[in-house]
Motif scaffolding. Structure first.
Motif, PDB file in Angstrom:
ATOM      1  N   ILE A 316       2.401  -9.264   1.165  1.00 40.35           N
ATOM      2  CA  ILE A 316       2.191  -7.723   0.523  1.00 40.35           C
ATOM      3  C   ILE A 316       3.179  -7.138   1.130  1.00 40.35           C
ATOM      4  CG2 ILE A 316       1.118  -6.205  -0.480  1.00 40.35           C
ATOM      5  CD1 ILE A 316      -1.458  -8.151  -0.477  1.00 40.35           C
ATOM      6  N   THR A 317       3.714  -6.872   0.475  1.00 47.88           N
ATOM      7  CA  THR A 317       4.749  -5.284   1.101  1.00 47.88           C
ATOM      8  C   THR A 317       4.843  -4.402  -0.023  1.00 47.88           C
ATOM      9  OG1 THR A 317       7.274  -4.396   1.533  1.00 47.88           O
ATOM     10  CG2 THR A 317       6.605  -6.131  -0.226  1.00 47.88           C
ATOM     11  N   SER A 318       4.856  -2.545   0.699  1.00 45.29           N
ATOM     12  CA  SER A 318       4.729  -1.489   0.578  1.00 45.29           C
ATOM     13  C   SER A 318       4.791  -0.964   1.522  1.00 45.29           C
ATOM     14  CB  SER A 318       3.476  -0.929   0.149  1.00 45.29           C
ATOM     15  OG  SER A 318       2.231  -1.000   0.887  1.00 45.29           O
ATOM     16  N   ASN A 319       4.934   0.525   1.113  1.00 49.99           N
ATOM     17  CA  ASN A 319       5.036   1.867   1.667  1.00 49.99           C
ATOM     18  C   ASN A 319       3.435   2.502   2.037  1.00 49.99           C
ATOM     19  OD1 ASN A 319       5.898   4.275   2.850  1.00 49.99           O
ATOM     20  ND2 ASN A 319       6.066   5.211   1.228  1.00 49.99           N
ATOM     21  N   ASN A 320       2.907   1.285   3.432  1.00 44.52           N
ATOM     22  CA  ASN A 320       1.615   1.404   3.546  1.00 44.52           C
ATOM     23  C   ASN A 320       0.358   1.883   2.766  1.00 44.52           C
ATOM     24  OD1 ASN A 320       2.076   1.698   6.052  1.00 44.52           O
ATOM     25  ND2 ASN A 320       3.387   3.207   6.245  1.00 44.52           N
ATOM     26  N   LEU A 321       0.536   1.514   1.276  1.00 39.39           N
ATOM     27  CA  LEU A 321      -0.268   1.836   0.084  1.00 39.39           C
ATOM     28  C   LEU A 321      -1.966   0.401   0.023  1.00 39.39           C
ATOM     29  CD1 LEU A 321       2.308   2.515  -3.192  1.00 39.39           C
ATOM     30  CD2 LEU A 321       1.172   4.338  -1.557  1.00 39.39           C
ATOM     31  N   ILE A 322      -1.271  -0.115   0.499  1.00 36.82           N
ATOM     32  CA  ILE A 322      -2.499  -1.614   0.784  1.00 36.82           C
ATOM     33  C   ILE A 322      -2.202  -1.663   1.866  1.00 36.82           C
ATOM     34  CG2 ILE A 322      -2.124  -4.386   0.223  1.00 36.82           C
ATOM     35  CD1 ILE A 322      -2.354  -1.740  -2.441  1.00 36.82           C
ATOM     36  N   LYS A 323      -3.802  -1.988   2.670  1.00 41.74           N
ATOM     37  CA  LYS A 323      -3.787  -2.552   3.745  1.00 41.74           C
ATOM     38  C   LYS A 323      -3.268  -3.570   4.211  1.00 41.74           C
ATOM     39  CE  LYS A 323      -7.913  -3.210   6.223  1.00 41.74           C
ATOM     40  NZ  LYS A 323      -9.658  -4.130   6.613  1.00 41.74           N
ATOM     41  N   ASN A 324      -2.695  -3.449   5.521  1.00 38.22           N
ATOM     42  CA  ASN A 324      -2.363  -5.017   5.989  1.00 38.22           C
ATOM     43  C   ASN A 324      -0.769  -5.542   5.153  1.00 38.22           C
ATOM     44  OD1 ASN A 324      -3.887  -4.958   7.966  1.00 38.22           O
ATOM     45  ND2 ASN A 324      -5.729  -6.404   6.413  1.00 38.22           N
ATOM     46  N   SER A 325      -0.382  -4.183   4.665  1.00 38.32           N
ATOM     47  CA  SER A 325       0.669  -4.722   3.982  1.00 38.32           C
ATOM     48  C   SER A 325       2.122  -4.540   5.294  1.00 38.32           C
ATOM     49  CB  SER A 325       0.801  -4.138   2.295  1.00 38.32           C
ATOM     50  OG  SER A 325       0.896  -2.470   2.904  1.00 38.32           O
ATOM     51  N   ILE A 326       3.563  -4.681   4.738  1.00 38.30           N
ATOM     52  CA  ILE A 326       4.364  -5.046   5.273  1.00 38.30           C
ATOM     53  C   ILE A 326       4.555  -4.412   4.980  1.00 38.30           C
ATOM     54  CG2 ILE A 326       4.003  -7.041   6.762  1.00 38.30           C
ATOM     55  CD1 ILE A 326       5.864  -7.637   5.141  1.00 38.30           C
TER      56      ILE A 326
END
Length: 352
Positions: A316-326
């Motif tokens: 999962i990638t995001s701008n820190n929107l989702i926990k533990n995303s990169i």
């Protein structure tokens, strides 16, 4: 062999791989085996596309650079410090490898050898040259590995456990065929990006790396976007134009034309920029040259869905929107401790 000696062998492999890049292949005097292997490896890289049309020099060099970056003394120490290798009884571990992207099975190969087991490898018909070459290099610098590494094209026999990677369909076959063996059976997975419309152009360009690297063929490639209702794709498509040259690769272009035609004949609503189509769809696995998207009302509902569907998701990638995303642009640069399917391969091998 001690764990330290095995680490040193793979550090040497990392040094060897660090000599090769798309910009320049340059020998270093401190690297073992160059007289035997350097020119041959350059030739193999250049020939890889003739063995597999998706293995362009650009993609093969990227995979090589990724492993050169990973196989350092610091990274190996950090990774392996989490485990105890005392009293490991050597067994024979069979690997059935995928061939969707260059060297995709190398991490399993590394894990087996670093834990002290023997490895029996059945390569994919799509990737039969790169890993055997690296195995020959390892044996050249550490001849004692010759008895621990075996490649086979026939039926797998005389092994104690198996790690097999394939599609959901082949996984059912693997589960039946290896029902009496200790195993890790890997199935299809995909990666997703969660956007909120506040991403910078630079972040969206980095997301393009997650989408287009290896032409989207890997489980770590982003194939699905979650976007808020009312999201405008204008900035997304503007950023994607950085990757427009992908359409010049014949195999990708053929997939683009075919998949776009299938979508249009099915009367699906598409957004298209001439080399990428995006389609609203609840599925995770989009075809090559296409990305699916799904609208959301609030981020908690996305987190809940991703948690429920975790067995289908690799990254999962995001701008820190989702926990533990990169971070965007990082999906194809896993650390040694970032395990496929979140299954700790080293722990599996230590208790096998």
């Amino acid at each position: 062999m001690t764990i330290e000696s095995k680490k040193n062998i793979f550090v040497e492999l990392g040094k060897f791989l660090s000599q090769f890049s798309e910009a320049e292949n340059k020998q270093r005097e401190d690297v073992q085996g160059n007289a035997v292997f350097f020119d041959s490896f350059v030739n193999l890289i250049e020939l890889s596309q003739s063995h597999n049309g998706w293995y362009t020099p650009e993609q093969v060099y990227y995979a090589i650079n990724s492993w050169a970056t990973a196989l350092t003394e610091e990274n190996l120490n950090q990774w392996l410090s989490m485990y105890s290798f005392d009293n490991v009884k050597s067994k024979r571990i069979a690997l059935i490898l995928a061939g969707n992207i260059p060297l995709v099975g190398f991490h399993d190969f590394l894990c087996v050898l670093i834990t002290g087991h023997d490895v029996l490898v059945k390569t994919s018909s799509n990737d039969q040259h790169l890993l055997p070459f690296l195995a020959k290099y390892l044996i050249h610098i550490a001849p004692e590995l010759a008895e621990k590494i075996t490649f086979t094209e026939g039926k797998l026999e005389n092994f104690d456990a198996v790690i097999a990677t394939g599609s959901n369909n082949t996984a059912r076959y693997f589960e039946y065929y290896f029902k009496d063996k200790t195993s890790i059976i890997r199935k299809n997975r995909n990666s997703v990006a969660v956007l909120n419309g506040e991403e910078t152009k630079e972040q969206l360009i980095a997301l393009g790396e997650d989408i287009f690297r290896y032409f989207g063929l890997g489980c770590r490639n982003v194939s699905k976007l979650f976007v808020p209702k009312g999201y405008s794709f204008n900035a997304f498509f503007e950023a994607m134009f950085e990757y427009q040259d992908v359409i010049h690769y014949e195999k990708y272009a053929n997939n683009y034309d075919y998949n776009k035609a299938v979508f249009l004949m099915s009367n699906f609503q598409l957004l298209d920029n001439g080399f990428l189509t995006i389609k609203e769809d609840n599925s995770y696995a989009s075809p090559i040259s296409s990305v699916f998207y799904e609208y959301y009302d609030a981020l908690p509902e996305v987190e809940k869905k991703l948690q429920k569907d975790s067995d289908q998701i690799q990254c999962i990638t995001s701008n820190n929107l989702i926990k533990n995303s990169i971070a965007f642009g990082q999906t194809q640069q896993p650390k040694l401790w970032d395990y496929a399917d979140n299954i700790d391969t080293i722990s599996f091998l230590l208790i096998t």
